[in-house]
Design a protein around this motif. Structure first.
Motif, PDB file in Angstrom:
ATOM      1  N   MET A  30       0.846  -1.199   0.000  1.00  0.00           N
ATOM      2  CA  MET A  30       0.000   0.000   0.000  1.00  0.00           C
ATOM      3  C   MET A  30       0.884   1.253   0.000  1.00  0.00           C
ATOM      4  O   MET A  30       0.576   2.250  -0.661  1.00  0.00           O
ATOM      5  CB  MET A  30      -0.911  -0.011   1.231  1.00  0.00           C
ATOM      6  N   GLN A  85       3.781   1.579  -1.310  1.00  0.00           N
ATOM      7  CA  GLN A  85       4.335   1.802  -2.658  1.00  0.00           C
ATOM      8  C   GLN A  85       3.365   2.604  -3.524  1.00  0.00           C
ATOM      9  O   GLN A  85       3.772   3.434  -4.332  1.00  0.00           O
ATOM     10  CB  GLN A  85       4.622   0.462  -3.339  1.00  0.00           C
ATOM     11  N   ILE A  86       2.075   2.343  -3.330  1.00  0.00           N
ATOM     12  CA  ILE A  86       1.072   3.053  -4.136  1.00  0.00           C
ATOM     13  C   ILE A  86       0.834   4.460  -3.591  1.00  0.00           C
ATOM     14  O   ILE A  86       0.781   5.435  -4.343  1.00  0.00           O
ATOM     15  CB  ILE A  86      -0.259   2.254  -4.148  1.00  0.00           C
ATOM     16  N   LEU A  87       0.707   4.555  -2.269  1.00  0.00           N
ATOM     17  CA  LEU A  87       0.306   5.832  -1.667  1.00  0.00           C
ATOM     18  C   LEU A  87       1.438   6.856  -1.601  1.00  0.00           C
ATOM     19  O   LEU A  87       1.193   8.059  -1.670  1.00  0.00           O
ATOM     20  CB  LEU A  87      -0.247   5.591  -0.255  1.00  0.00           C
TER      21      LEU A  87
END
Lengths: 430, 385
Positions: free
Chosen positions: B111, B113-115
């Motif tokens: 998460m 890595q995405i946020l």
């Protein structure tokens, strides 16, 4: 209870026959002197187990089958009476409760205790705690295979080396000790070749849902298709035969332009094509399915039928490099993928399977699936501009299923798809 | 010598803005700041890069969770919510380490890595195979990768030299932790729980060079403290290795008649039972520390017999009258260990009590009742001999 929904009698009957035979062999294993290995579906080493003439048992399959039969609630309660918290995974509690209540398996026959606990720690941390608890209840050796997580979206040589070394140093010697047989590389090679055949056929079955209308429901029907390949049969002739039969039947449905089957015959009209993320609810499986198909919804793809291995990306067991391919297989299971990789896969499914939207089914028991699902939902929605919905219940604890709540959510979700379509009809090009 | 300013220390790690870290960064421009989540990360790799390792152990009850709740269902623990809630304050961090302690932590790494794509997010896959040739080799490679992340390039000989110095530094710190824990175990009245915990937790935010002198001074003063024991039982507190209870909750246990003489709170800071090797390859020293010198933990694979024996030995070593299992809600590792360990205790006639909490649990009456009754049951109705 409704019967297993496989319209095509030959595949269905063949599966029933091999499963019945498997449970018979399990029930008589002790008397026949055959040794038994308890292990998990994700990262299972079925070919290895069978090559040593050992019989595999999958506790999570027992748990879900207990739920389908309506027994899991009592098993969960029994485990809670033994001190397990209401907060923890209900698969674990169902399994422990079943054991404490006599270990009668899903087919109504007694399950033999394990001669080896093969803890394939793949994609789920709770597996480790589960088998630590089982090891305290059974007097048998335990062998651990630690499968590294694909945190960066790929497998490195170091990860593969680590798994292969464990296979060579821990797992194979443990199986040899329990079975009293040596490792047979020729047998393994032959079984890997058969596994690869089953895997290719299985992928073709799943990909048939790209056809419009879809000839299968890839979630509610798909869970029955996946049993042979994810459990005791991958690497056997039986699995190859089963998937050949299944594929023939599916291809016939496509030729006849038939929609997916349901509990009440073929779907009258395919109105919504849905991708589902997350495992099903097993205690109210048929009810949940009805909530989909009675609205004309068919599930065309999902993550759950990849929980025991992802073959869509070209991976196959490799007879020339069996141990390396076991390692790559284990590391490639769906729950061993990072959250960004899951988003990529689901986004791809949305496109390849011409889906109208994504439904996330979150279960209280499973953090491996559940933690991050709300972000996955947002990301897939952002990348596909398709509506995404969210429902929640549990795996095998019946008290967490609320039909009214889920129906309400799904009704609103399908209305949202209708509204989106109406908007696009009114505003072509948007 | 005077006692440390405990209010100031507490404010350091309670501060959701990480102001102290920002001050450190201002004094050390360009140095990396790396966050790490529970329960164990090799902080030495960061110190060797001239950086600051900051433990992200949750924001406690101070922070209202709004953003964090967007990402988590109600049946997932609170820690990742509060970490996400305070994440905007971590903007200047180079990266964050996510040790492999459970599925929630594992998925949080993705998460992240995405946020927060501007930061690196490293999942620290702690091996569950404890052979030096297999698990050890894998961990060695993992540590080299992690050092490469922290430095921005592969580690060289000079870095290895600094790593050896960092190991010596944290050895001094953990030796003081051990001595303090020993004093507390022997004379719990000389080291009040809130002081002990505050000193330990401030190590999450302060560089060891700043923390060690304070710890040494406190230890010297505490040893000389002239305070009187209370009629309390001695308990081992188990299960709180990740999400932390409030200090109020810990004080409540103590005020209810239970001296916490040993515990797994903030486990990674005091997990090693012996100092790390200070000679030879420093990466190998970290590997050897994890494989051979780390204590038991719910996230570390252990056969049930060995798990029970190690736990019983720990309870006996600290002469605990009983065990209090304090598990964060929805914590599979802690709650699934509890059943096994309680069974072992019962077999040996050692009493236990249990409760669940979250990092924002501030209603203590139920806890006081559990701990008070537990204490009374042992003090007033001792076991028949």
């Amino acid at each position: 209870m409704d019967s297993i929904p496989m319209k095509s009698p030959s595949a269905k009957h063949f599966q029933k026959q091999i499963l019945d035979d498997y449970f018979d062999r399990l029930a008589s294993a002790r008397d026949r002197g055959q040794k038994v290995v308890y292990t998990f579906v994700p990262g299972n080493l079925t070919e290895l187990i069978l090559s040593f003439d050992l019989l595999p048992v999958y506790p999570e399959v027992n748990a879900l089958q207990s739920a389908l039969r309506g027994d899991s609630g009592n098993f969960v309660k029994r485990a809670e009476m033994a001190g397990h918290s209401e907060d923890v995974c209900s698969y674990v509690k169902c399994d422990i409760g079943m054991m404490l209540l006599g270990n009668t398996g899903p087919a109504g026959k007694p399950l033999p205790p394990p001669d080896l606990l093969l803890l394939s720690y793949t994609g789920c941390f709770t597996f480790m705690k589960w088998f630590e608890n089982l090891a305290a209840l059974y007097d048998c050796p335990i062998a651990l295979l630690h499968v590294p997580y694909q945190a960066e979206g790929g497998v490195t040589p170091a990860m593969t080396r680590y798994v292969v070394r464990q296979l060579e140093e821990e797992i194979i010697p443990a199986m040899a000790r329990v079975s009293g047989r040596p490792y047979d590389p020729e047998k393994i090679r032959a079984m890997c070749a058969l596994a690869a055949q089953s895997e290719s056929l299985f992928v073709r079955c799943l990909e048939s849902a790209q056809h419009v209308p879809s000839p299968i429901d890839s979630y509610f029907g798909g869970v029955f298709y996946m049993f042979p390949i994810f459990t005791a049969f991958r690497g056997t002739l039986e699995a190859v035969k089963y998937y050949r039969l299944l594929l023939e039947e599916i291809e016939k449905r496509i030729r006849e332009n038939r929609t997916a089957f349901t509990l009440e015959g073929d779907l009258p009209e395919e109105r919504y094509r849905i991708v589902v993320e997350g495992p099903p609810n097993w205690t109210h499986f048929w009810e949940l399915w009805k909530l989909f198909y009675r609205r004309g919804a068919v599930v065309v793809a999902g993550s759950y039928v990849r929980v025991g291995g992802i073959y869509d990306n070209g991976f196959r067991h490799d007879p020339d490099h069996p141990l390396e391919s076991f390692a790559r297989y284990c590391m490639g299971c769906y729950t061993n993928l990072s959250v960004p990789a899951r988003v990529d896969l689901l986004t791809r499914f949305m496109e390849d399977y011409k889906a109208d939207g994504l439904v996330v089914h979150s279960v209280k028991s499973c953090n491996s699936f559940g933690a991050g699902q709300l972000l996955i939902l947002k990301e897939v929605e952002k990348r596909t501009a398709k509506p995404c919905g969210f429902i929640e219940s549990d795996l095998v604890d019946p008290q967490y299923f609320s039909r009214a709540h889920i129906k309400n959510r799904l009704d609103a979700y399908f209305q949202m798809i209708d509204e989106r379509r109406a908007y696009h009809d009114r505003n072509p090009g948007h | 010598m005077t006692l440390p300013d405990f209010d100031r220390l507490k404010a350091l790690w309670e501060d959701p803005e990480f102001t102290e870290v920002a001050h450190w960064q201002a004094r050390h421009p360009g140095a990396p700041v790396v966050g790490y989540l529970p329960a164990y990360a090799p902080r030495e790799l960061v110190y060797a890069a001239g950086g600051l390792a900051v433990g992200l152990w949750g924001a406690g009850p101070q922070v209202e969770i709004i953003r964090g709740d967007i990402y988590y269902q109600s049946y997932i623990c609170r820690l990742p919510r509060s970490v996400l809630e305070t994440a905007p304050a971590l903007g200047a961090f180079s990266g964050v380490i996510f040790p492999s302690i459970c599925d929630v932590m594992r998925n949080l790494s993705g998460m992240w890595q995405i946020l927060f794509p501007h930061q690196w997010a490293a999942y620290l896959d702690l091996p569950q195979n404890f052979s030096s040739e297999t698990g050890g080799r894998f961990f060695h490679e993992t540590l080299i990768d992690l050092a490469t992340r922290i430095l921005g390039h592969p580690p060289d000989a000079a870095y290895s030299q600094r790593l050896a110095q960092a190991i010596a530094l944290t050895n001094r710190q953990t030796d003081l932790f051990r001595r303090l824990a020993g004093l507390r175990s022997k004379f719990p009245w000389k080291v009040p729980m809130d002081e002990w915990y505050t000193l330990l937790r401030s190590a999450l935010v302060l560089h060891p060079e700043a923390h060690i002198p304070m710890l040494a001074a406190y230890l010297a003063l505490a040893e000389k403290r002239d305070s009187r024991p209370l009629d309390h039982i001695r308990v081992h507190l188990a299960g709180a290795f990740c999400e932390q209870p409030t200090i109020g909750l810990l004080k409540t246990i103590e005020a209810s008649g239970c001296y916490i003489v040993s515990h797994d709170l903030l486990l990674g800071l005091h997990w090693f039972t012996a100092p790390l090797k200070e000679t030879g390859d420093p990466f190998e020293s970290l590997v050897d520390g994890y494989l051979n010198r780390s204590g038991p933990a719910p996230f570390k694979y252990c056969g049930p017999r060995e798990k029970a024996e190690t736990f019983l030995a720990l309870v006996r070593e600290h002469r605990a009258d009983g065990v209090i299992f304090a598990a964060p809600s929805f914590c599979d590792p802690s709650l699934l260990d509890r059943t096994l360990l309680r069974e072992a205790l019962e077999t040996h006639g050692i009493p236990s009590a249990s409760f669940k909490y979250a990092e924002n649990t501030c209603q203590y009456s139920g806890i006081a009742e559990v701990a008070g009754t537990f204490s009374d049951s042992i003090r007033l109705w001792p076991k028949e001999s």
